[in-house]
Design an enzyme around this catalytic site. Structure first.
Site, PDB file in Angstrom:
ATOM      1  N   HIS A  18      19.125  25.519  19.609  1.00 16.69           N
ATOM      2  CA  HIS A  18      20.469  24.957  19.455  1.00 16.69           C
ATOM      3  C   HIS A  18      21.060  25.310  18.093  1.00 16.69           C
ATOM      4  O   HIS A  18      22.224  25.683  17.989  1.00 16.69           O
ATOM      5  CB  HIS A  18      20.425  23.431  19.637  1.00 16.69           C
ATOM      6  CG  HIS A  18      20.082  23.045  21.048  1.00 16.69           C
ATOM      7  ND1 HIS A  18      21.000  22.556  21.941  1.00 16.69           N
ATOM      8  CD2 HIS A  18      18.915  23.133  21.738  1.00 16.69           C
ATOM      9  CE1 HIS A  18      20.412  22.350  23.119  1.00 16.69           C
ATOM     10  NE2 HIS A  18      19.147  22.689  23.015  1.00 16.69           N
ATOM     11  N   ASP A 113      27.408  19.794  19.933  1.00 15.96           N
ATOM     12  CA  ASP A 113      26.405  20.291  20.864  1.00 15.96           C
ATOM     13  C   ASP A 113      26.591  19.611  22.221  1.00 15.96           C
ATOM     14  O   ASP A 113      26.943  18.427  22.299  1.00 15.96           O
ATOM     15  CB  ASP A 113      25.018  19.949  20.309  1.00 15.96           C
ATOM     16  CG  ASP A 113      23.916  20.683  21.038  1.00 15.96           C
ATOM     17  OD1 ASP A 113      23.429  21.670  20.493  1.00 15.96           O
ATOM     18  OD2 ASP A 113      23.546  20.266  22.163  1.00 15.96           O
ATOM     19  N   VAL A 344       8.242  35.004  13.960  1.00 17.79           N
ATOM     20  CA  VAL A 344       8.588  36.420  13.753  1.00 17.79           C
ATOM     21  C   VAL A 344      10.106  36.578  13.803  1.00 17.79           C
ATOM     22  O   VAL A 344      10.807  35.680  14.247  1.00 17.79           O
ATOM     23  CB  VAL A 344       7.954  37.326  14.844  1.00 17.79           C
ATOM     24  CG1 VAL A 344       6.441  37.259  14.819  1.00 17.79           C
ATOM     25  CG2 VAL A 344       8.489  36.962  16.238  1.00 17.79           C
ATOM     26  N   GLN A 346      12.460  37.817  15.796  1.00 16.75           N
ATOM     27  CA  GLN A 346      12.551  38.322  17.173  1.00 16.75           C
ATOM     28  C   GLN A 346      13.696  39.312  17.376  1.00 16.75           C
ATOM     29  O   GLN A 346      13.545  40.301  18.079  1.00 16.75           O
ATOM     30  CB  GLN A 346      12.708  37.146  18.157  1.00 16.75           C
ATOM     31  CG  GLN A 346      12.955  37.617  19.585  1.00 16.75           C
ATOM     32  CD  GLN A 346      12.691  36.550  20.601  1.00 16.75           C
ATOM     33  OE1 GLN A 346      11.588  36.045  20.721  1.00 16.75           O
ATOM     34  NE2 GLN A 346      13.708  36.186  21.362  1.00 16.75           N
ATOM     35  N   ASN A 365      18.755  32.036  24.310  1.00 16.66           N
ATOM     36  CA  ASN A 365      18.947  32.887  23.126  1.00 16.66           C
ATOM     37  C   ASN A 365      18.112  34.151  23.248  1.00 16.66           C
ATOM     38  O   ASN A 365      18.573  35.244  22.917  1.00 16.66           O
ATOM     39  CB  ASN A 365      18.580  32.122  21.850  1.00 16.66           C
ATOM     40  CG  ASN A 365      19.523  30.960  21.623  1.00 16.66           C
ATOM     41  OD1 ASN A 365      20.683  31.160  21.280  1.00 16.66           O
ATOM     42  ND2 ASN A 365      19.042  29.745  21.857  1.00 16.66           N
ATOM     43  N   ASP A 385      16.153  24.873  31.865  1.00 20.16           N
ATOM     44  CA  ASP A 385      17.134  25.807  32.431  1.00 20.16           C
ATOM     45  C   ASP A 385      16.557  27.187  32.753  1.00 20.16           C
ATOM     46  O   ASP A 385      17.255  28.057  33.265  1.00 20.16           O
ATOM     47  CB  ASP A 385      18.266  25.995  31.409  1.00 20.16           C
ATOM     48  CG  ASP A 385      17.751  26.455  30.050  1.00 20.16           C
ATOM     49  OD1 ASP A 385      16.526  26.368  29.809  1.00 20.16           O
ATOM     50  OD2 ASP A 385      18.553  26.922  29.230  1.00 20.16           O
ATOM     51  N   GLN A 386      15.280  27.396  32.442  1.00 18.07           N
ATOM     52  CA  GLN A 386      14.766  28.767  32.407  1.00 18.07           C
ATOM     53  C   GLN A 386      14.691  29.464  33.762  1.00 18.07           C
ATOM     54  O   GLN A 386      14.812  30.682  33.837  1.00 18.07           O
ATOM     55  CB  GLN A 386      13.423  28.780  31.667  1.00 18.07           C
ATOM     56  CG  GLN A 386      13.616  28.371  30.194  1.00 18.07           C
ATOM     57  CD  GLN A 386      12.387  27.787  29.545  1.00 18.07           C
ATOM     58  OE1 GLN A 386      11.293  27.889  30.097  1.00 18.07           O
ATOM     59  NE2 GLN A 386      12.536  27.169  28.384  1.00 18.07           N
TER      60      GLN A 386
HETATM   61  N1  UDP Z   1      12.481  32.984  17.726  1.00 17.60           N
HETATM   62  C1  UDP Z   1      12.167  33.820  16.693  1.00 17.60           C
HETATM   63  N2  UDP Z   1      10.866  33.958  16.342  1.00 17.60           N
HETATM   64  C2  UDP Z   1       9.865  33.312  16.964  1.00 17.60           C
HETATM   65  C3  UDP Z   1      10.189  32.480  18.066  1.00 17.60           C
HETATM   66  C4  UDP Z   1      11.508  32.342  18.422  1.00 17.60           C
HETATM   67  O1  UDP Z   1      13.050  34.425  16.079  1.00 17.60           O
HETATM   68  O2  UDP Z   1       8.708  33.486  16.572  1.00 17.60           O
HETATM   69  C5  UDP Z   1      13.908  32.756  18.045  1.00 17.60           C
HETATM   70  C6  UDP Z   1      14.440  33.602  19.181  1.00 17.60           C
HETATM   71  O3  UDP Z   1      14.833  34.865  18.685  1.00 17.60           O
HETATM   72  C7  UDP Z   1      15.603  32.748  19.673  1.00 17.60           C
HETATM   73  C8  UDP Z   1      15.143  31.324  19.398  1.00 17.60           C
HETATM   74  O4  UDP Z   1      14.106  31.417  18.438  1.00 17.60           O
HETATM   75  O5  UDP Z   1      16.763  33.004  18.903  1.00 17.60           O
HETATM   76  C9  UDP Z   1      14.572  30.657  20.621  1.00 17.60           C
HETATM   77  O6  UDP Z   1      15.587  30.246  21.456  1.00 17.60           O
HETATM   78  P1  UDP Z   1      15.479  30.354  23.036  1.00 17.60           P
HETATM   79  O7  UDP Z   1      16.770  29.817  23.577  1.00 17.60           O
HETATM   80  O8  UDP Z   1      15.125  31.716  23.444  1.00 17.60           O
HETATM   81  O9  UDP Z   1      14.271  29.447  23.440  1.00 17.60           O
HETATM   82  P2  UDP Z   1      13.792  27.961  23.023  1.00 17.60           P
HETATM   83  O10 UDP Z   1      13.023  28.114  21.775  1.00 17.60           O
HETATM   84  O11 UDP Z   1      15.032  27.115  22.838  1.00 17.60           O
HETATM   85  O12 UDP Z   1      12.964  27.540  24.172  1.00 17.60           O
HETATM   86  N1  UDP Z   2      13.326  19.108  27.173  1.00 19.97           N
HETATM   87  C1  UDP Z   2      12.081  18.642  26.920  1.00 19.97           C
HETATM   88  N2  UDP Z   2      11.067  18.925  27.765  1.00 19.97           N
HETATM   89  C2  UDP Z   2      11.270  19.657  28.861  1.00 19.97           C
HETATM   90  C3  UDP Z   2      12.548  20.150  29.136  1.00 19.97           C
HETATM   91  C4  UDP Z   2      13.547  19.849  28.276  1.00 19.97           C
HETATM   92  O1  UDP Z   2      11.862  17.978  25.945  1.00 19.97           O
HETATM   93  O2  UDP Z   2      10.314  19.894  29.609  1.00 19.97           O
HETATM   94  C5  UDP Z   2      14.433  18.763  26.277  1.00 19.97           C
HETATM   95  C6  UDP Z   2      14.398  19.392  24.926  1.00 19.97           C
HETATM   96  O3  UDP Z   2      15.049  18.583  23.983  1.00 19.97           O
HETATM   97  C7  UDP Z   2      15.202  20.630  25.099  1.00 19.97           C
HETATM   98  C8  UDP Z   2      16.200  20.175  26.109  1.00 19.97           C
HETATM   99  O4  UDP Z   2      15.595  19.152  26.876  1.00 19.97           O
HETATM  100  O5  UDP Z   2      15.784  21.061  23.878  1.00 19.97           O
HETATM  101  C9  UDP Z   2      16.665  21.247  27.024  1.00 19.97           C
HETATM  102  O6  UDP Z   2      15.563  21.948  27.441  1.00 19.97           O
HETATM  103  P1  UDP Z   2      15.725  23.375  27.918  1.00 19.97           P
HETATM  104  O7  UDP Z   2      14.407  23.946  28.100  1.00 19.97           O
HETATM  105  O8  UDP Z   2      16.644  23.322  29.078  1.00 19.97           O
HETATM  106  O9  UDP Z   2      16.521  24.139  26.745  1.00 19.97           O
HETATM  107  P2  UDP Z   2      16.081  24.470  25.236  1.00 19.97           P
HETATM  108  O10 UDP Z   2      16.677  23.418  24.367  1.00 19.97           O
HETATM  109  O11 UDP Z   2      14.596  24.525  25.148  1.00 19.97           O
HETATM  110  O12 UDP Z   2      16.732  25.799  25.014  1.00 19.97           O
END
Ligand code: UDP
Ligand code: UDP
Length: 467
Positions: A18, A113, A344, A346, A365, A385-386
């Site tokens: 976020h 947000d 890292v 990414q 992202n 959402d994945q």
């Molecule tokens: N990311 C990164 N290095 C890491 C792990 C994650 O730069 O080692 C970054 C990635 O490039 C992205 C964000 O963290 O910008 C992760 O967001 P994403 O929506 O893909 O997944 P989430 O972490 O919310 O599940």
């Molecule tokens: N979330 C969580 N556990 C889950 C799924 C979602 O805690 O199994 C929460 C968490 O705060 C996350 C948000 O719900 O940031 C949305 O999750 P999602 O995986 O959809 O998106 P993310 O924020 O990881 O990009």
């Protein structure tokens, strides 16, 4: 037109998924001479967030940072810490009005947000402030989110016979029933949040999405034509967001740079390396990780794998790779790849010419970073959402998704299956062509005179004229 400065106040929620897109969006306003105030919830949940904020701060000293100190609360050990934070933020928004009202020059617009929608809309309405939201996932997921209260009834009535459900705005509708985030079947905070917030979307002045037409034209059109929800405010596609210099700085600090990733990548042939990362907050089970190691070895490709053992990064520092994966596997993998257990860069990795494919959990992202760099995807959605994002990857023809792998933790996917899927992704020429087409579409959207610039500048003009 008034000469007054446009003052944008932004309020992100918890987690890198976020914060990162918020800061990338903030930079679009900063580049267009807006004043930006960033309301910063403190302390951050993860170390990565606090380091990113520090670097944003030093790169953009003109930004007005308002620390938003949260009431101490005892985290429920059952609830994910990021999830817990979302609830705390929602419960603390009553502290905001005096902070917002005291700002000078007065705020022109507030961008919050998506997870804070209802508590904030009541505040911005009282203060007569235009309120926009940044939805941090895909337009497809936004369609699902918007339509959720209508869907909820059929979800709770659902019997085993229902295998799919129509969702307006999703290009691959009907949505397989199995793609609905499991968290929404239970009375969780997240389900309550969606039930409460979706009906309030029509009270917003607009919605920002980190996406672009060449990827999600179907959803964007449906959303903007009122086909998903009647009275939906304008939905602005301003992606793909571009990683900024300050992000690199913070990543240098987090990473020990051992082993030196870039040097290793430089030595690999073009398009030969598989990159594996499940985002900032997804820790896989150790059994599953060992199978991934086995799968990577079976694939025969060289690889760069980012291992994550704990949800919150601070805790991840306590255990080493040998303990997580076992010494024997760690030794074996040294011949074919690099395995790291640290943050890292990414975006930089995905932009490296040696990367030929990305095994991704489909956090939005990550998907947009892959799109911007034309990298094919092996989708392995874990939660939230994945699966909806993975459905989009699949229908766009830019990667594969083996649906029988289940949600994260549902079953241990075997190394053999993983190895085969990696080979399928790496060998498929059509994925590469499609990925490059999407990259071109993304680059067009963010070029000078492209959709992103036109939209942001139009909005700034509108805000200056107070309409
Ligand atoms: N990311 C990164 N290095 C890491 C792990 C994650 O730069 O080692 C970054 C990635 O490039 C992205 C964000 O963290 O910008 C992760 O967001 P994403 O929506 O893909 O997944 P989430 O972490 O919310 O599940
Ligand atoms: N979330 C969580 N556990 C889950 C799924 C979602 O805690 O199994 C929460 C968490 O705060 C996350 C948000 O719900 O940031 C949305 O999750 P999602 O995986 O959809 O998106 P993310 O924020 O990881 O990009």
């Amino acid at each position: 037109m008034s000469d007054e400065v446009v003052h944008v106040a932004m309020f992100p929620s918890a987690g890198m998924g976020h914060l990162t897109p918020f800061l990338r969006l903030a930079s679009l306003f900063l580049n267009n001479n807006c004043k930006v105030t960033l309301i910063t919830p403190l302390p951050t949940v993860s170390l990565a967030e606090s380091q990113l904020l520090d670097h944003f701060h030093s790169s953009f000293p003109q930004v007005n940072f308002i620390p938003f100190h949260l009431q101490p609360s005892s985290p429920d050990s059952v609830v994910d810490p990021f999830f817990h934070r979302v609830q705390t933020l929602r419960d603390s928004t009553n502290l905001l009005p005096p902070l917002i009202s005291s700002l000078s020059p007065p705020i022109t617009v507030f961008i919050s947000d998506i997870f804070l929608l209802s508590p904030l809309i009541s505040i911005t309405q009282q203060l007569s402030l235009p309120n926009y939201t940044l939805f941090t996932s895909s337009a497809s997921m936004f369609s699902f989110f918007s339509h959720f209260p209508t869907l909820a009834q059929s979800i709770s009535d659902a019997s085993a016979e229902i295998s799919e459900i129509p969702v307006p705005g999703i290009a691959f509708s009907p949505l397989p029933y199995s793609s609905i985030p499991p968290i929404l079947f239970k009375p969780t905070i997240f389900r309550n949040l969606m039930m409460e917030d979706s009906p309030n979307l029509t009270k917003l002045q607009g919605v920002f999405l980190n996406t672009f037409k060449a990827l999600e034209s179907h959803s964007l059109q449906a959303l903007n034509n009122g086909e998903v929800v009647k009275g939906m405010p304008p939905v602005y596609a301003v992606g793909p967001f571009v990683p900024l210099e300050f992000e690199k700085e913070s990543q240098k600090e987090t990473s020990s740079e051992s082993p030196p990733l870039t040097k290793w990548l430089d030595e690999q042939p073009i398009g030969s390396v598989v990159y594996v990362c499940f985002g900032s907050r997804t820790a896989l089970g150790r059994d599953q990780m060992r199978e991934i190691g086995d799968g990577l070895m079976r694939s025969g490709y060289n690889f760069l794998w980012v291992v994550k053992d704990k949800i919150v990064d601070k805790e991840d520092k306590e255990v080493g790779l040998d303990e997580v994966l076992g010494v024997e596997l760690v030794e074996r993998m040294k011949k074919k790849g690099l395995v790291v257990k640290e943050w890292v860069d990414q975006s930089e990795i995905l932009s490296h010419k040696s990367i030929g494919g990305f095994v991704s959990h489909c956090g939005w992202n990550s998907i947009m970073e892959a799109a911007l760099n034309g990298v094919p995807i092996l989708a392995w959605p874990q939660h939230g959402d994945q699966r909806i994002n993975a459905g989009l990857v699949e229908i766009s023809g830019w990667g594969i998704w083996n649906k029988n792998w289940g949600w994260g933790g549902e079953r241990v996917v075997k190394g053999e299956e993983i190895g085969d899927a990696i080979k399928e992704m790496m060998k498929n020429e059509l994925f590469k062509v499609k990925a490059i087409e999407l990259k071109d579409g993304g680059l067009r959207a963010i070029s000078i005179g492209g959709d992103c610039e036109v939209t942001i500048q139009k909005l700034i003009r509108k805000w200056k004229n107070n309409v």
